[in-house]
Design a protein around this motif. Sequence first.
Motif, PDB file in Angstrom:
ATOM      1  N   GLU A 182      -5.824  14.471  -3.308  1.00 13.63           N
ATOM      2  CA  GLU A 182      -5.616  14.158  -1.892  1.00 13.63           C
ATOM      3  C   GLU A 182      -5.874  12.683  -1.594  1.00 13.63           C
ATOM      4  OE1 GLU A 182      -6.041  18.417  -2.380  1.00 13.63           O
ATOM      5  OE2 GLU A 182      -7.319  16.763  -3.031  1.00 13.63           O
ATOM      6  N   ASP A 183      -6.802  12.085  -2.310  1.00 11.81           N
ATOM      7  CA  ASP A 183      -7.086  10.661  -2.111  1.00 11.81           C
ATOM      8  C   ASP A 183      -6.085   9.841  -2.929  1.00 11.81           C
ATOM      9  OD1 ASP A 183      -8.034   8.130  -1.736  1.00 11.81           O
ATOM     10  OD2 ASP A 183      -9.929   8.437  -2.813  1.00 11.81           O
ATOM     11  N   GLN A 184      -5.112   9.268  -2.240  1.00 11.58           N
ATOM     12  CA  GLN A 184      -4.043   8.512  -2.894  1.00 11.58           C
ATOM     13  C   GLN A 184      -4.120   7.027  -2.582  1.00 11.58           C
ATOM     14  OE1 GLN A 184      -0.594  10.606  -1.420  1.00 11.58           O
ATOM     15  NE2 GLN A 184      -1.431  12.587  -2.091  1.00 11.58           N
ATOM     16  N   SER A 185      -5.273   6.576  -2.136  1.00  7.94           N
ATOM     17  CA  SER A 185      -5.414   5.185  -1.697  1.00  7.94           C
ATOM     18  C   SER A 185      -5.162   4.194  -2.826  1.00  7.94           C
ATOM     19  CB  SER A 185      -6.810   4.968  -1.109  1.00  7.94           C
ATOM     20  OG  SER A 185      -7.820   5.298  -2.054  1.00  7.94           O
ATOM     21  N   MET A 186      -5.457   4.601  -4.067  1.00  5.45           N
ATOM     22  CA  MET A 186      -5.269   3.670  -5.192  1.00  5.45           C
ATOM     23  C   MET A 186      -3.791   3.379  -5.469  1.00  5.45           C
ATOM     24  SD  MET A 186      -5.489   6.988  -6.196  1.00  5.45           S
ATOM     25  CE  MET A 186      -7.254   7.219  -6.324  1.00  5.45           C
ATOM     26  N   PHE A 187      -2.886   4.106  -4.797  1.00  9.45           N
ATOM     27  CA  PHE A 187      -1.452   3.899  -5.037  1.00  9.45           C
ATOM     28  C   PHE A 187      -0.746   3.236  -3.852  1.00  9.45           C
ATOM     29  CE2 PHE A 187      -2.533   7.522  -7.829  1.00  9.45           C
ATOM     30  CZ  PHE A 187      -2.224   6.929  -9.052  1.00  9.45           C
ATOM     31  N   GLN A 188      -1.534   2.600  -2.974  1.00  8.40           N
ATOM     32  CA  GLN A 188      -0.923   1.917  -1.834  1.00  8.40           C
ATOM     33  C   GLN A 188       0.025   0.806  -2.284  1.00  8.40           C
ATOM     34  OE1 GLN A 188      -1.435   4.290   0.590  1.00  8.40           O
ATOM     35  NE2 GLN A 188      -1.355   2.451   1.896  1.00  8.40           N
ATOM     36  N   ASP A 189      -0.411   0.003  -3.225  1.00  7.26           N
ATOM     37  CA  ASP A 189       0.448  -1.090  -3.717  1.00  7.26           C
ATOM     38  C   ASP A 189       1.699  -0.537  -4.391  1.00  7.26           C
ATOM     39  OD1 ASP A 189      -1.347  -2.896  -2.770  1.00  7.26           O
ATOM     40  OD2 ASP A 189      -2.310  -3.282  -4.716  1.00  7.26           O
ATOM     41  N   TYR A 190       1.546   0.577  -5.087  1.00  7.63           N
ATOM     42  CA  TYR A 190       2.688   1.195  -5.762  1.00  7.63           C
ATOM     43  C   TYR A 190       3.758   1.621  -4.760  1.00  7.63           C
ATOM     44  CZ  TYR A 190       5.129   4.583  -8.818  1.00  7.63           C
ATOM     45  OH  TYR A 190       6.056   5.285  -9.538  1.00  7.63           O
ATOM     46  N   ARG A 191       3.336   2.015  -3.566  1.00  4.27           N
ATOM     47  CA  ARG A 191       4.267   2.466  -2.526  1.00  4.27           C
ATOM     48  C   ARG A 191       4.974   1.315  -1.819  1.00  4.27           C
ATOM     49  NH1 ARG A 191       0.116   6.433  -0.793  1.00  4.27           N
ATOM     50  NH2 ARG A 191       0.897   8.567  -1.146  1.00  4.27           N
ATOM     51  N   GLU A 192       4.478   0.105  -1.966  1.00 10.67           N
ATOM     52  CA  GLU A 192       4.985  -1.013  -1.161  1.00 10.67           C
ATOM     53  C   GLU A 192       6.479  -1.273  -1.382  1.00 10.67           C
ATOM     54  OE1 GLU A 192       3.791  -2.859   1.373  1.00 10.67           O
ATOM     55  OE2 GLU A 192       2.263  -1.274   1.301  1.00 10.67           O
ATOM     56  N   SER A 193       6.987  -0.985  -2.565  1.00 11.55           N
ATOM     57  CA  SER A 193       8.396  -1.276  -2.838  1.00 11.55           C
ATOM     58  C   SER A 193       9.341  -0.413  -2.001  1.00 11.55           C
ATOM     59  CB  SER A 193       8.704  -1.081  -4.327  1.00 11.55           C
ATOM     60  OG  SER A 193       8.553   0.281  -4.702  1.00 11.55           O
ATOM     61  N   ILE A 194       8.834   0.686  -1.451  1.00 18.06           N
ATOM     62  CA  ILE A 194       9.685   1.527  -0.590  1.00 18.06           C
ATOM     63  C   ILE A 194       9.126   1.578   0.833  1.00 18.06           C
ATOM     64  CG2 ILE A 194      10.546   2.942  -2.495  1.00 18.06           C
ATOM     65  CD1 ILE A 194       8.579   5.160  -1.525  1.00 18.06           C
TER      66      ILE A 194
END
Length: 569
Positions: A182-194
């Motif tokens: 549930e904690d997906q904060s470590m993937f914020q940068d990964y999401r930036e491309s979309i």
Amino acid sequence: MMAHQAALNRVWTQVMLEALYRQGVRHLCIAPGSRSTPLTLEAVDHGGFTLHSHFDERGLGFLALGLAKATNNAVAVIVTSGTAVANLLPAVAESMLTKERLILLTSDRPIELVECGANQAIVQTGIFSNHVTKYVGLPSPNTTISLNWLLTTIDSAFVSQQQNGGSIHINCPYPEPLYGGEDQSMFQDYRESIRGWLDSDDVYVRYERPVIRDYAESIQQLNLGAQKGVILVGNTSLSIANQAATLAQSLGWPIVFDPQSGQGGDWQHYDLWLQNQKANHQLSHADFVLQVGARFVSKRLNQWLSEQVTRGTRCVLLTEHLDRLNPDHIPMTHLLVDIEQWLREALALSTPSQHAHWGDELKRFAIATKALSVPAETISEFDVAKSMQVLPKGIPVFLGNSLIVRLVDMLSSINGHRTYSNRGASGIDGLVATASGVARAEDLPIVMYLGDTSLLYDLNSLALFSRATKPHVIVVTNNDGGAIFDLLPVPLEQKVACYQMPHGFTFQHAAAQFGLDYCQPQSNAELESILLSHLANGTKTLLVEVNTPSEEVGGHIRSLAQQVNALEL
């Protein structure tokens, strides 16, 4: 990364399901399983999907098929790995033939666990072979592959499906851990491309192909007004059948409707009266056939068409997919069109044919055939087929395969009911589940007709009707096995044991197990009264069992054929 794999699994799944939602998917069917946890939890958390569940993946696939039939939209299916995936094949094969759009989200073990003895791991790559329109084998979620790639992959598969119909198979190998995340904060940068897509409500890649749909010139070239024509309406929607009827009336042509179209007319019962030499010869005066849709139940109609074209009659087929719908391999003109628009334009351009009303004499054969009867001491299978003629307007109908759909084609006339069936592969598996999907999408009471072997095959899908609050009716004709084989040239020595396979079962206790109402009418009048009363006043699903002798219907059909052959009009 392993510690955060559950979260990354969820991130990928979030993006994938949102992409499907933006493409218009609204219904999602789920079977239980552990490997499918990321898909299941994200489907629930999304909030935009209507969720349906079933413990049997084979039934789940057919439930989705029914939803897709009635909504005319893509429906997603979530299953776990292993044989759960294989159980979807029957519904997938049907969807390929009849073009309902399913999106199969099959969970899988990651590649390192396949073909090495790991539990519940089978080779799922290409498992549906050419029964799917598109196969997408996703990698296990990892940050070396961008979410942009995932979005373009999903949108590309979706446009293939929009063009060709059928199912998309998206295989999703999820590494463990599967729970948490549930904690997906470590993937914020990964999401930036979309980020732009996430902040919008649009699809990622929009495929548009402007199409000029002006059929006037091609219609005028057919010169319909100069033809002595007949219209054959196959497996189409009720709205298309109604448009075809209006065109036939304008031209003054005869028109016959397959029961799958949901419509009837003055020339029905053709499967019987075509056996009459005089009637068959009279219909053969046609020099032009307009075929709207395909997959006729009647073998006699298919045979007549084949013989007619062989003699030089021109056949024009209207369909919306470029499949080879030509089982007798006859010469024809196959028009890939928007059928409703083509019929509208043809009507606007039409004038009464020079040969208007040429087929009116055939109405006498239809009327005389309808009036024929065979003696029966108790309720018969003929009575069951004819009972749908008393159904209230607007009630959807689902027709099972094997004998009942043929009896309806011979004896009944469906006038204005949206009618559904599985007449692509024409299997008896999954009929109850498909009808359940239709009922959920229609949000109306539905009446289903099927045979006893078909119901036994899909018995556990009665669970899908157990909590229904609409007064659905399931009418099962119980002739103790496959009575249809009494009509086929099977070896007499093996007919009973190897073909009919009598079982001796009845369905009263099955209805009780799944919390359904039950009755067993003893007369035609009682059957019709039960149907009308339950549809008006019932509060849950009713299972109606009509018991008939195993070989009775075969004798009735042969008797009726003799009477039809003897007609002199």
